[in-house]
Design a protein around this motif. Sequence first.
Motif, mmCIF file in Angstrom:
data_model
loop_
_atom_site.group_PDB
_atom_site.id
_atom_site.type_symbol
_atom_site.label_atom_id
_atom_site.label_comp_id
_atom_site.label_asym_id
_atom_site.label_seq_id
_atom_site.Cartn_x
_atom_site.Cartn_y
_atom_site.Cartn_z
ATOM 1 N N LEU A 41 3.686 12.261 20.324
ATOM 2 C CA LEU A 41 5.008 11.668 20.124
ATOM 3 C C LEU A 41 4.895 10.328 19.404
ATOM 4 O O LEU A 41 5.661 10.040 18.482
ATOM 5 C CB LEU A 41 5.731 11.485 21.467
ATOM 6 N N LEU A 42 3.926 9.530 19.790
ATOM 7 C CA LEU A 42 3.699 8.244 19.138
ATOM 8 C C LEU A 42 3.382 8.433 17.652
ATOM 9 O O LEU A 42 3.937 7.739 16.800
ATOM 10 C CB LEU A 42 2.564 7.490 19.836
ATOM 11 N N ALA A 43 2.503 9.381 17.342
ATOM 12 C CA ALA A 43 2.148 9.642 15.940
ATOM 13 C C ALA A 43 3.357 10.154 15.162
ATOM 14 O O ALA A 43 3.593 9.732 14.020
ATOM 15 C CB ALA A 43 1.007 10.646 15.869
ATOM 16 N N LEU A 44 4.128 11.051 15.758
ATOM 17 C CA LEU A 44 5.314 11.591 15.102
ATOM 18 C C LEU A 44 6.330 10.489 14.803
ATOM 19 O O LEU A 44 6.855 10.394 13.686
ATOM 20 C CB LEU A 44 5.940 12.687 15.971
ATOM 21 N N LEU A 45 6.595 9.643 15.787
ATOM 22 C CA LEU A 45 7.538 8.541 15.589
ATOM 23 C C LEU A 45 7.019 7.524 14.572
ATOM 24 O O LEU A 45 7.797 6.954 13.803
ATOM 25 C CB LEU A 45 7.846 7.857 16.920
ATOM 26 N N THR A 46 5.710 7.312 14.545
ATOM 27 C CA THR A 46 5.125 6.378 13.577
ATOM 28 C C THR A 46 5.276 6.919 12.155
ATOM 29 O O THR A 46 5.636 6.176 11.233
ATOM 30 C CB THR A 46 3.641 6.115 13.903
ATOM 31 N N LEU A 47 5.010 8.210 11.963
ATOM 32 C CA LEU A 47 5.205 8.817 10.640
ATOM 33 C C LEU A 47 6.678 8.759 10.240
ATOM 34 O O LEU A 47 7.008 8.458 9.083
ATOM 35 C CB LEU A 47 4.702 10.262 10.638
ATOM 36 N N TYR A 48 7.531 9.043 11.183
ATOM 37 C CA TYR A 48 8.979 8.978 10.948
ATOM 38 C C TYR A 48 9.377 7.568 10.529
ATOM 39 O O TYR A 48 10.128 7.365 9.579
ATOM 40 C CB TYR A 48 9.672 9.421 12.236
ATOM 41 N N GLN A 49 8.831 6.562 11.219
ATOM 42 C CA GLN A 49 9.137 5.172 10.890
ATOM 43 C C GLN A 49 8.589 4.805 9.516
ATOM 44 O O GLN A 49 9.225 4.041 8.780
ATOM 45 C CB GLN A 49 8.567 4.228 11.953
ATOM 46 N N ALA A 50 7.427 5.333 9.149
ATOM 47 C CA ALA A 50 6.866 5.051 7.821
ATOM 48 C C ALA A 50 7.806 5.552 6.727
ATOM 49 O O ALA A 50 8.032 4.869 5.726
ATOM 50 C CB ALA A 50 5.488 5.696 7.687
ATOM 51 N N VAL A 51 8.371 6.726 6.929
ATOM 52 C CA VAL A 51 9.333 7.265 5.963
ATOM 53 C C VAL A 51 10.573 6.364 5.911
ATOM 54 O O VAL A 51 11.106 6.079 4.839
ATOM 55 C CB VAL A 51 9.712 8.724 6.312
ATOM 56 N N ILE A 52 11.004 5.898 7.068
ATOM 57 C CA ILE A 52 12.182 5.031 7.120
ATOM 58 C C ILE A 52 11.924 3.701 6.408
ATOM 59 O O ILE A 52 12.805 3.177 5.731
ATOM 60 C CB ILE A 52 12.619 4.794 8.585
ATOM 61 N N VAL A 53 10.715 3.173 6.529
ATOM 62 C CA VAL A 53 10.366 1.924 5.832
ATOM 63 C C VAL A 53 10.488 2.136 4.322
ATOM 64 O O VAL A 53 11.050 1.298 3.612
ATOM 65 C CB VAL A 53 8.949 1.440 6.221
ATOM 66 N N VAL A 54 9.990 3.274 3.839
ATOM 67 C CA VAL A 54 10.112 3.574 2.407
ATOM 68 C C VAL A 54 11.590 3.688 2.022
ATOM 69 O O VAL A 54 12.018 3.157 1.000
ATOM 70 C CB VAL A 54 9.339 4.860 2.046
ATOM 71 N N LEU A 55 12.376 4.367 2.856
ATOM 72 C CA LEU A 55 13.810 4.495 2.568
ATOM 73 C C LEU A 55 14.523 3.144 2.604
ATOM 74 O O LEU A 55 15.511 2.949 1.892
ATOM 75 C CB LEU A 55 14.475 5.445 3.564
ATOM 76 N N ALA A 56 14.029 2.232 3.411
ATOM 77 C CA ALA A 56 14.638 0.896 3.482
ATOM 78 C C ALA A 56 14.278 0.064 2.256
ATOM 79 O O ALA A 56 15.050 -0.799 1.841
ATOM 80 C CB ALA A 56 14.197 0.177 4.753
ATOM 81 N N ILE A 57 13.127 0.331 1.666
ATOM 82 C CA ILE A 57 12.695 -0.421 0.494
ATOM 83 C C ILE A 57 13.380 0.088 -0.772
ATOM 84 O O ILE A 57 13.625 -0.682 -1.698
ATOM 85 C CB ILE A 57 11.157 -0.357 0.358
ATOM 86 N N LEU A 58 13.722 1.369 -0.821
ATOM 87 C CA LEU A 58 14.341 1.948 -2.016
ATOM 88 C C LEU A 58 15.590 1.199 -2.492
ATOM 89 O O LEU A 58 15.708 0.939 -3.691
ATOM 90 C CB LEU A 58 14.663 3.425 -1.790
ATOM 91 N N PRO A 59 16.527 0.846 -1.609
ATOM 92 C CA PRO A 59 17.699 0.109 -2.108
ATOM 93 C C PRO A 59 17.336 -1.208 -2.789
ATOM 94 O O PRO A 59 17.995 -1.606 -3.745
ATOM 95 C CB PRO A 59 18.538 -0.134 -0.852
ATOM 96 N N ALA A 60 16.283 -1.859 -2.333
ATOM 97 C CA ALA A 60 15.854 -3.100 -2.986
ATOM 98 C C ALA A 60 15.379 -2.809 -4.404
ATOM 99 O O ALA A 60 15.663 -3.559 -5.339
ATOM 100 C CB ALA A 60 14.751 -3.774 -2.175
ATOM 101 N N GLY A 61 14.686 -1.696 -4.581
ATOM 102 C CA GLY A 61 14.255 -1.294 -5.915
ATOM 103 C C GLY A 61 15.432 -0.961 -6.806
ATOM 104 O O GLY A 61 15.465 -1.337 -7.985
#
Length: 190
Positions: free
Chosen positions: A136-156
């Motif tokens: 569960l920790l690994a799954l949530l961490t991967l999920y959060q990594a995707v969210i970090v990328v999605l959060a950076i996209l609007p800045a780009g």
Amino acid sequence: MTKFAIFARYAFFAICIVAGIAILYLSYKVGGNISFSKQWPLYEALRNTAAIIFAVVGAWLAIIYPDRLKFSFGDNSDSLKKTSNPNKLQLLFIPAVHSTIILVILLLVGIIAPIAKEFDIFANNIEISRRLSFLLLALLTLYQAVIVVLAILPAGFLAHSAAKDAVQAKQTSIFERGKLKSSRRQASKE
């Protein structure tokens, strides 16, 4: 977009999916040897990251779309129609919503884990419980990594839009100067 760029994009996504599956498999495989007390700091770090992403996206929303936020709270101003782009707004909401989902799951884990330890089914199967927790920790961490990328996209997108606006302003300025020179030449001929 060229065929190579499309291929590279799909190859990158395929590699990410395979790497994600490998991480999840390895997390389950070795998770039985990692006690919950060693896992908990990782859960806390993940919770902090999700909270930071939520706060950053909220700040971006308040800075970039203040009129849209006013509209959400009852102000029906006409400036909303001019300044708001629902598609771009959605790009910012997606990371906020998903970070909220992660925060809720992590808060529930903080409550459920101590309760689960009291039941014999989890106490007798401690290795499987640890594996599932680390998975569960690994799954949530991967999920959060995707969210970090999605959060950076609007800045780009914002940087790209600002650069595009700067080029357009420069072109307009050059065009206006050319028109001015042309009108001066015509005036001097007359």
